[in-house]
Design a protein around this motif. Structure first.
Motif, PDB file in Angstrom:
ATOM      1  N   GLN A   1       0.833  -1.196   0.000  1.00 24.33           N
ATOM      2  CA  GLN A   1       0.000   0.000   0.000  1.00 24.33           C
ATOM      3  C   GLN A   1       0.873   1.253   0.000  1.00 24.33           C
ATOM      4  O   GLN A   1       0.582   2.230  -0.692  1.00 24.33           O
ATOM      5  N   GLN A   2       1.943   1.239   0.763  1.00 26.96           N
ATOM      6  CA  GLN A   2       2.819   2.404   0.834  1.00 26.96           C
ATOM      7  C   GLN A   2       3.431   2.710  -0.530  1.00 26.96           C
ATOM      8  O   GLN A   2       3.473   3.865  -0.961  1.00 26.96           O
ATOM      9  N   LEU A   3       3.890   1.677  -1.213  1.00 29.18           N
ATOM     10  CA  LEU A   3       4.444   1.893  -2.545  1.00 29.18           C
ATOM     11  C   LEU A   3       3.369   2.382  -3.501  1.00 29.18           C
ATOM     12  O   LEU A   3       3.610   3.278  -4.318  1.00 29.18           O
ATOM     13  N   LEU A   4       2.164   1.821  -3.407  1.00 31.57           N
ATOM     14  CA  LEU A   4       1.054   2.264  -4.253  1.00 31.57           C
ATOM     15  C   LEU A   4       0.780   3.746  -4.020  1.00 31.57           C
ATOM     16  O   LEU A   4       0.587   4.510  -4.982  1.00 31.57           O
ATOM     17  N   ALA A   5       0.765   4.172  -2.768  1.00 30.60           N
ATOM     18  CA  ALA A   5       0.524   5.584  -2.460  1.00 30.60           C
ATOM     19  C   ALA A   5       1.575   6.477  -3.107  1.00 30.60           C
ATOM     20  O   ALA A   5       1.246   7.521  -3.681  1.00 30.60           O
ATOM     21  N   VAL A   6       2.831   6.055  -3.049  1.00 33.55           N
ATOM     22  CA  VAL A   6       3.905   6.852  -3.636  1.00 33.55           C
ATOM     23  C   VAL A   6       3.762   6.922  -5.154  1.00 33.55           C
ATOM     24  O   VAL A   6       3.913   7.996  -5.758  1.00 33.55           O
ATOM     25  N   VAL A   7       3.456   5.802  -5.780  1.00 32.84           N
ATOM     26  CA  VAL A   7       3.282   5.780  -7.234  1.00 32.84           C
ATOM     27  C   VAL A   7       2.117   6.687  -7.650  1.00 32.84           C
ATOM     28  O   VAL A   7       2.164   7.332  -8.708  1.00 32.84           O
ATOM     29  N   LEU A   8       1.103   6.767  -6.807  1.00 35.55           N
ATOM     30  CA  LEU A   8      -0.056   7.616  -7.101  1.00 35.55           C
ATOM     31  C   LEU A   8       0.161   9.072  -6.706  1.00 35.55           C
ATOM     32  O   LEU A   8      -0.749   9.889  -6.836  1.00 35.55           O
ATOM     33  N   GLY A   9       1.378   9.411  -6.237  1.00 40.73           N
ATOM     34  CA  GLY A   9       1.709  10.798  -5.937  1.00 40.73           C
ATOM     35  C   GLY A   9       1.688  11.175  -4.473  1.00 40.73           C
ATOM     36  O   GLY A   9       1.792  12.363  -4.131  1.00 40.73           O
ATOM     37  N   GLY A  10       1.564  10.191  -3.591  1.00 41.27           N
ATOM     38  CA  GLY A  10       1.480  10.468  -2.167  1.00 41.27           C
ATOM     39  C   GLY A  10       2.824  10.478  -1.469  1.00 41.27           C
ATOM     40  O   GLY A  10       3.875  10.260  -2.079  1.00 41.27           O
ATOM     41  N   THR A  11       2.780  10.728  -0.163  1.00 37.95           N
ATOM     42  CA  THR A  11       3.970  10.744   0.686  1.00 37.95           C
ATOM     43  C   THR A  11       3.762   9.806   1.864  1.00 37.95           C
ATOM     44  O   THR A  11       2.640   9.379   2.151  1.00 37.95           O
ATOM     45  N   LEU A  12       4.871   9.488   2.559  1.00 40.15           N
ATOM     46  CA  LEU A  12       4.831   8.545   3.666  1.00 40.15           C
ATOM     47  C   LEU A  12       5.358   9.152   4.953  1.00 40.15           C
ATOM     48  O   LEU A  12       6.219  10.039   4.935  1.00 40.15           O
ATOM     49  N   ILE A  13       4.849   8.658   6.069  1.00 41.56           N
ATOM     50  CA  ILE A  13       5.460   8.859   7.377  1.00 41.56           C
ATOM     51  C   ILE A  13       6.611   7.862   7.465  1.00 41.56           C
ATOM     52  O   ILE A  13       6.407   6.655   7.339  1.00 41.56           O
ATOM     53  N   GLN A  14       7.822   8.341   7.710  1.00 41.09           N
ATOM     54  CA  GLN A  14       8.971   7.442   7.703  1.00 41.09           C
ATOM     55  C   GLN A  14       9.062   6.568   8.955  1.00 41.09           C
ATOM     56  O   GLN A  14       9.567   5.444   8.893  1.00 41.09           O
ATOM     57  N   HIS A  15       8.603   7.076  10.102  1.00 38.80           N
ATOM     58  CA  HIS A  15       8.669   6.301  11.345  1.00 38.80           C
ATOM     59  C   HIS A  15       7.563   6.803  12.261  1.00 38.80           C
ATOM     60  O   HIS A  15       7.662   7.906  12.808  1.00 38.80           O
ATOM     61  N   ILE A  16       6.509   6.022  12.401  1.00 39.83           N
ATOM     62  CA  ILE A  16       5.319   6.462  13.128  1.00 39.83           C
ATOM     63  C   ILE A  16       5.636   6.955  14.545  1.00 39.83           C
ATOM     64  O   ILE A  16       5.174   8.035  14.936  1.00 39.83           O
ATOM     65  N   PRO A  17       6.436   6.228  15.342  1.00 39.19           N
ATOM     66  CA  PRO A  17       6.683   6.707  16.713  1.00 39.19           C
ATOM     67  C   PRO A  17       7.339   8.085  16.763  1.00 39.19           C
ATOM     68  O   PRO A  17       7.159   8.823  17.743  1.00 39.19           O
ATOM     69  N   GLY A  18       8.079   8.449  15.715  1.00 37.51           N
ATOM     70  CA  GLY A  18       8.752   9.741  15.699  1.00 37.51           C
ATOM     71  C   GLY A  18       7.919  10.873  15.130  1.00 37.51           C
ATOM     72  O   GLY A  18       8.293  12.044  15.275  1.00 37.51           O
ATOM     73  N   GLU A  19       6.809  10.553  14.467  1.00 35.71           N
ATOM     74  CA  GLU A  19       6.021  11.589  13.796  1.00 35.71           C
ATOM     75  C   GLU A  19       4.576  11.702  14.267  1.00 35.71           C
ATOM     76  O   GLU A  19       3.926  12.714  14.010  1.00 35.71           O
ATOM     77  N   VAL A  20       4.080  10.681  14.959  1.00 31.97           N
ATOM     78  CA  VAL A  20       2.669  10.673  15.370  1.00 31.97           C
ATOM     79  C   VAL A  20       2.573  10.636  16.885  1.00 31.97           C
ATOM     80  O   VAL A  20       2.787   9.578  17.501  1.00 31.97           O
ATOM     81  N   PRO A  21       2.272  11.759  17.524  1.00 33.61           N
ATOM     82  CA  PRO A  21       2.148  11.771  18.992  1.00 33.61           C
ATOM     83  C   PRO A  21       1.040  10.838  19.468  1.00 33.61           C
ATOM     84  O   PRO A  21      -0.047  10.786  18.886  1.00 33.61           O
ATOM     85  N   GLY A  22       1.329  10.069  20.496  1.00 38.75           N
ATOM     86  CA  GLY A  22       0.334   9.168  21.058  1.00 38.75           C
ATOM     87  C   GLY A  22      -0.060   8.032  20.142  1.00 38.75           C
ATOM     88  O   GLY A  22      -1.183   7.508  20.251  1.00 38.75           O
ATOM     89  N   ALA A  23       0.834   7.626  19.275  1.00 38.12           N
ATOM     90  CA  ALA A  23       0.506   6.582  18.294  1.00 38.12           C
ATOM     91  C   ALA A  23       0.272   5.233  18.959  1.00 38.12           C
ATOM     92  O   ALA A  23       0.867   4.901  19.989  1.00 38.12           O
TER      93      ALA A  23
END
Length: 241
Positions: free
Chosen positions: A117-139
């Motif tokens: 899914q992550q690769l599909l999102a990128v191919v469709l023009g999207g971006t990714l969170i590289q590391h959830i614990p470092g970017e999403v508070p209270g994950a």
């Protein structure tokens, strides 16, 4: 589904020498192929031969892009830095990019699972969170501590989406085995599932295509009725090509 069993190309993982073999080797959990066969399809595992992408696509009716213990190169979605946790498999990614783009060009049914899914999102023009614990508070613990054969959390399914029509559900219990996630997608791509607790995107789809679906969890484990429905709908789309 038609009388002809659809052939589903399934991307394999790749490992360097060691463990199973003293030479580099391919790997795939059996349940990826098993759920395709159980739903009436013919699973075909695809080696990473980029020169053969066209031949592969001529042979198959649908493409399943699988997950694995590695990450999409952040450079592919315009990131200028790479988190220390990111692990790359350049050869696998190069192949999956080629076969996924080729499948989308042909409007072939596509199902991206976890890293797929992550690769599909990128191919469709999207971006990714590289590391959830470092970017999403209270994950949540998206790399769940309990076995992958059990649910790790629930996801909310957006109404009026392909995923909602397929599953007939407003939520689903899913397993969770990832430290990255989709961050954002451009129109016309739709976010069709998320976790209410931390808002992490759990599913995407492109409504301009016949069947283009990504889920962050692993429906091949058949934990929730939604999982079986997803695989069945994917095969039905492939059979109708």
């Amino acid at each position: 589904m038609s009388d002809r069993a659809p052939i589903i190309g399934i991307t394999a993982d790749a490992e360097e020498a060691g463990g199973y073999s003293k030479l580099p080797w391919y790997a795939l959990r059996q349940n990826y192929a098993g759920v395709v066969a159980a739903a009436g399809g013919v699973p075909l595992i695809l080696p990473h031969e980029s020169a053969l992408v066209g031949r592969y696509l001529d042979m198959i009716d649908g493409l399943m892009v699988t997950g694995g213990a590695f990450d999409v190169d952040p450079a592919l979605f315009g990131a200028e830095t790479r988190h220390a946790s990111v692990t790359l498999k350049a050869g696998r990614t190069d192949f999956e990019l080629a076969v996924l783009k080729g499948a989308l060009d042909r409007d072939m049914p596509v199902l991206g699972i976890c890293g797929g899914q992550q690769l599909l999102a990128v191919v469709l023009g999207g971006t990714l969170i590289q590391h959830i614990p470092g970017e999403v508070p209270g994950a949540l613990a998206h790399e769940q501590p309990n076995p992958r054969t059990e649910p790790g959390h629930t996801v909310t399914i957006r109404p009026d989406t392909l995923l909602a029509r397929i599953t007939g559900q407003t939520s689903a219990a899913v397993n969770s085995a990832h430290h990255q996630a989709v961050k954002a997608v451009p129109d016309p791509v739709v976010v069709n599932a998320w976790t209410d607790t931390d808002g992490v995107i759990e599913g995407i789809e492109d409504p301009t295509r016949r069947f283009c679906l990504g889920v962050q969890w692993h429906p091949e484990y058949a934990i929730d009725p939604a999982d079986t429905a997803i695989v069945k709908a994917f095969l039905e789309a492939a059979a109708s090509r």
